[in-house]
Design an enzyme around this catalytic site. Structure first.
Site, PDB file in Angstrom:
ATOM      1  N   SER A 129     -44.604 107.661  58.824  1.00 53.21           N
ATOM      2  CA  SER A 129     -45.499 107.267  57.735  1.00 53.21           C
ATOM      3  C   SER A 129     -46.852 107.910  57.948  1.00 53.21           C
ATOM      4  O   SER A 129     -47.293 108.081  59.091  1.00 53.21           O
ATOM      5  CB  SER A 129     -45.658 105.743  57.699  1.00 53.21           C
ATOM      6  OG  SER A 129     -46.644 105.373  56.743  1.00 53.21           O
ATOM      7  N   TYR A 142     -47.832  98.067  61.777  1.00 57.48           N
ATOM      8  CA  TYR A 142     -47.023  99.114  61.139  1.00 57.48           C
ATOM      9  C   TYR A 142     -47.531 100.495  61.551  1.00 57.48           C
ATOM     10  O   TYR A 142     -46.739 101.368  61.923  1.00 57.48           O
ATOM     11  CB  TYR A 142     -47.090  98.952  59.624  1.00 57.48           C
ATOM     12  CG  TYR A 142     -46.219  99.921  58.861  1.00 57.48           C
ATOM     13  CD1 TYR A 142     -44.838  99.746  58.821  1.00 57.48           C
ATOM     14  CD2 TYR A 142     -46.765 100.999  58.172  1.00 57.48           C
ATOM     15  CE1 TYR A 142     -44.020 100.633  58.117  1.00 57.48           C
ATOM     16  CE2 TYR A 142     -45.965 101.889  57.475  1.00 57.48           C
ATOM     17  CZ  TYR A 142     -44.598 101.708  57.449  1.00 57.48           C
ATOM     18  OH  TYR A 142     -43.795 102.587  56.758  1.00 57.48           O
TER      19      TYR A 142
END
Length: 267
Positions: A129, A142
């Site tokens: 990501s 995350y």
């Protein structure tokens, strides 16, 4: 010969788009899901796999090899979102996220490497990501799990070069998928020091996903990587400013970059 591709998390979102796109380009595609029976309309076969359970990883890889006799590409796509103030996210949720986003992908890689080494060929693409390039407010866990996978990939690449097995990362920005619905959201606690800012940030995060790009764009980049003889280490796909934010982090002073992020999240 059609390349055999295994995609973890292939029942929805980015994984589903990748699977359908590669199937249409005549790759032999297998996806995975924790509950394949729930997706009888899948356009490519789904095999049971939960990246947090080693026995399902072993079984899944064995089934693909039994049917095809080889495995050319692993796309480590399965992952989970998580939000919340770092101070308030329960420890067990932090550990669960790392089990899914870091340890799970590592264990799937370990399961396919013996075959790829024996074949003297193979490619692993880890879906990370753009959030993994920076510590984002209320997305710190995350960011950390995806950032760790980026670094693990760098190490794996060097260790695997002698066996002609290649590995790279693809870091997407925000795309219109169901990831927001599947995230663990630490509750907005009444009276918490973070109540107002976290609540507003949640709305911003969900809006970014809703306004995100078409996941088919990720699938197209995946196809190009597979067709590239010598893939790069890092790829990014998403809106211009999302990709440019990684460049800005590299060239701006830390405090200036931090201020940009805080302004973006209205902190």
């Amino acid at each position: 010969m059609s390349k055999v591709v295994l995609i973890t998390g292939g029942s929805s979102g980015i994984g589903k788009s990748i699977g359908e796109y590669l199937s249409n380009k005549n790759y032999t595609v297998y996806g995975t899901s924790r509950n394949p029976d729930n997706y009888s309309d899948s356009k490519f076969p789904l095999v049971a796999l939960d990246v947090t359970k080693q026995e399902t990883i072993t079984s899944c890889v064995a089934k693909v090899l039994e049917k095809e006799g080889r495995l050319d590409v692993l796309i480590n796509n399965a992952g989970a979102g998580i939000t919340g103030p770092m101070e308030e996210i329960p420890d067990e949720e932090i550990k669960r996220n790392f089990e899914t986003n870091l340890f799970g992908p590592i264990n799937v890689i370990k399961a396919v490497l013996p075959t790829m080494r024996e074949q003297k060929s193979g490619l692993v693409i880890n879906i990370t990501s753009i959030a993994g390039y920076m510590g984002l407010p209320y997305r710190g866990v995350y960011s950390a799990s995806k950032g760790a996978l980026e670094l693990v990939t760098e190490a794996f690449r060097m260790e695997l070069k002698a066996f002609n097995v290649q590995m790279c990362n693809l870091a997407p920005g925000d795309f219109a998928t169901n990831i927001a619905a599947g995230r663990y959201h630490a509750p907005v606690l009444s009276g918490s020091a973070y109540e107002k800012s976290y609540s507003e940030s949640l709305k911003t995060m969900d809006a970014h996903v809703d306004e995100g790009g078409n996941p088919d764009d990720v699938a197209k980049v995946i196809a190009k990587i597979i067709e590239t003889k010598h893939p790069k280490i890092h790829y990014k796909v998403g809106a211009f400013m999302q990709k440019f934010s990684v460049v800005l982090k590299r060239i701006l002073p830390d405090k200036m970059y931090e201020k940009l992020l805080m302004n973006h999240y209205n902190l």
